[in-house]
Design a protein around this motif. Structure first.
Motif, PDB file in Angstrom:
ATOM      1  N   ASN A 224       0.807  -1.221   0.000  1.00 51.39           N
ATOM      2  CA  ASN A 224       0.000   0.000   0.000  1.00 51.39           C
ATOM      3  C   ASN A 224       0.841   1.273   0.000  1.00 51.39           C
ATOM      4  OD1 ASN A 224      -2.440  -1.451   0.116  1.00 51.39           O
ATOM      5  ND2 ASN A 224      -2.337  -1.592   2.342  1.00 51.39           N
ATOM      6  N   PHE A 225       2.159   1.132  -0.006  1.00 54.18           N
ATOM      7  CA  PHE A 225       3.026   2.304   0.064  1.00 54.18           C
ATOM      8  C   PHE A 225       2.808   3.231  -1.125  1.00 54.18           C
ATOM      9  CE2 PHE A 225       6.762   0.608   2.820  1.00 54.18           C
ATOM     10  CZ  PHE A 225       5.902   0.533   3.897  1.00 54.18           C
ATOM     11  N   THR A 226       2.922   4.519  -0.868  1.00 57.97           N
ATOM     12  CA  THR A 226       2.952   5.503  -1.946  1.00 57.97           C
ATOM     13  C   THR A 226       4.404   5.691  -2.377  1.00 57.97           C
ATOM     14  OG1 THR A 226       3.175   7.357  -0.395  1.00 57.97           O
ATOM     15  CG2 THR A 226       0.939   6.699  -1.026  1.00 57.97           C
ATOM     16  N   ILE A 227       4.603   6.445  -3.460  1.00 60.65           N
ATOM     17  CA  ILE A 227       5.944   6.601  -4.012  1.00 60.65           C
ATOM     18  C   ILE A 227       6.868   7.298  -3.017  1.00 60.65           C
ATOM     19  CG2 ILE A 227       5.348   8.757  -5.179  1.00 60.65           C
ATOM     20  CD1 ILE A 227       7.764   6.049  -6.462  1.00 60.65           C
ATOM     21  N   GLN A 228       6.323   8.244  -2.245  1.00 62.81           N
ATOM     22  CA  GLN A 228       7.169   8.966  -1.293  1.00 62.81           C
ATOM     23  C   GLN A 228       7.644   8.045  -0.177  1.00 62.81           C
ATOM     24  OE1 GLN A 228       7.927  11.766  -2.457  1.00 62.81           O
ATOM     25  NE2 GLN A 228       6.288  11.883  -3.962  1.00 62.81           N
ATOM     26  N   ILE A 229       6.786   7.152   0.294  1.00 58.63           N
ATOM     27  CA  ILE A 229       7.174   6.213   1.335  1.00 58.63           C
ATOM     28  C   ILE A 229       8.147   5.185   0.771  1.00 58.63           C
ATOM     29  CG2 ILE A 229       6.343   4.615   3.094  1.00 58.63           C
ATOM     30  CD1 ILE A 229       5.430   7.533   3.365  1.00 58.63           C
ATOM     31  N   ALA A 230       7.968   4.824  -0.504  1.00 63.19           N
ATOM     32  CA  ALA A 230       8.883   3.870  -1.140  1.00 63.19           C
ATOM     33  C   ALA A 230      10.299   4.441  -1.214  1.00 63.19           C
ATOM     34  CB  ALA A 230       8.381   3.523  -2.535  1.00 63.19           C
ATOM     35  N   VAL A 231      10.398   5.739  -1.526  1.00 63.81           N
ATOM     36  CA  VAL A 231      11.722   6.376  -1.568  1.00 63.81           C
ATOM     37  C   VAL A 231      12.373   6.315  -0.195  1.00 63.81           C
ATOM     38  CG1 VAL A 231      12.934   8.560  -1.915  1.00 63.81           C
ATOM     39  CG2 VAL A 231      11.123   7.889  -3.499  1.00 63.81           C
ATOM     40  N   LYS A 232      11.588   6.573   0.836  1.00 62.31           N
ATOM     41  CA  LYS A 232      12.119   6.541   2.203  1.00 62.31           C
ATOM     42  C   LYS A 232      12.577   5.141   2.596  1.00 62.31           C
ATOM     43  CE  LYS A 232      11.281   5.909   6.848  1.00 62.31           C
ATOM     44  NZ  LYS A 232      10.900   4.654   7.534  1.00 62.31           N
TER      45      LYS A 232
END
Length: 278
Positions: A224-232
């Motif tokens: 369910n991660f968004t792209i911003q959380i994936a970068v983190k």
């Protein structure tokens, strides 16, 4: 020096300053783009260099294998659905506060309450949103990141200011002709606010796409991660995968740049439309 020469010098100075500011703004993006094609041993090599000596797209293939397009899909759903609901609710609320300002004496007080909400620190709002979303059973659900932020004082303010510039007689004439409020809003008022709608669409999409704190708090399942959380997530206890962070960051800004390029000409008109008071 004549008036014409002074004006020319002034224009040249303003142009040069504008170009300098534009360069300072865009240079980090250029550095990010070129750095994403550098191998690991070049990222922190001294002396620093802008262009990669041995360019490689290996990090891009890596983030694709990690499922970055799944995160893209989640971010796109969050941004699109959040924007649609935000535009609709802001337009309806702004319309009501502007059109009924004479019939309902308390509309200004209601609008003042919206403005007071902007004085609440974001941290307190985020904690309150987390509590409410958890009680609603939307923890680890993408809708939990959408619903708490579908209303925005900025959007309501933009529509209210625009609709206040429209004569009240226009709505009254439509009522005399037999149109109900839904028809007046959907067929007459909403199209008249198209510049505001496009402007708010751009802003809202960027807000939702770049949202970080709320998804970080609410989304625990990686799918369910968004792209911003994936970068983190590329920052781990064993170190930082800078190549993946750079590549994912470049990909994450592409949708925003594309939308801005195609719709940026409407921003000036939309902002100008909100600055006219009736």
């Amino acid at each position: 020096m004549g008036e014409s020469a002074k004006r020319t010098v002034s224009n040249v100075v303003v142009t040069l300053v504008g170009l300098l500011v534009a360069f300072l703004i865009i240079f980090p993006i250029i550095w990010l783009l070129f750095s994403s094609f550098k191998p690991s041993n070049e990222l922190f090599a001294y002396p620093l260099h802008l262009f990669p000596q041995n360019p490689t797209a290996e990090s891009y293939f890596g983030v694709v294998e990690d499922g970055i397009f799944v995160y893209f899909k989640n971010s796109l759903f969050l941004a699109v659905m959040g924007t649609i609901i935000t535009v609709i609710t802001s337009a309806m609320c702004g319309y009501a506060l502007a059109i009924y300002r004479k019939e309902l004496s308390y509309t200004n007080k209601v609008f003042a309450v919206f403005l007071l909400g902007t004085l609440i620190p974001g941290e307190i709002l985020t904690i309150a949103q987390f509590t409410v979303v958890s009680e609603m059973g939307l923890y680890n659900n993408i809708w939990g990141c959408i619903l708490p932020v579908v209303t925005t004082t900025t959007g309501i303010f933009m529509y209210r200011q625009h609709y206040m510039s429209i004569p009240l007689e226009l709505a009254e004439s439509a009522r005399i002709d037999g149109a109900n409020e839904a028809l007046i809003f959907g067929k007459i008022m909403l199209p008249l606010g198209s510049a505001v709608t496009i402007t708010l669409t751009i802003f809202s999409f960027m807000w939702r796409w770049n949202d970080y704190i709320l998804p970080l708090m609410l989304l625990s399942d990686q799918k369910n991660f968004t792209i911003q959380i994936a970068v983190k997530s590329y920052i781990g206890t064993m170190g930082v995968d800078w190549n993946s962070i750079l590549s994912a960051s470049v990909l994450s800004i592409v949708p925003v740049i594309i939308i801005f390029i195609f719709l940026q000409k409407y921003i000036t008109g939309g902002i100008a439309a909100t600055g006219v008071k009736g």
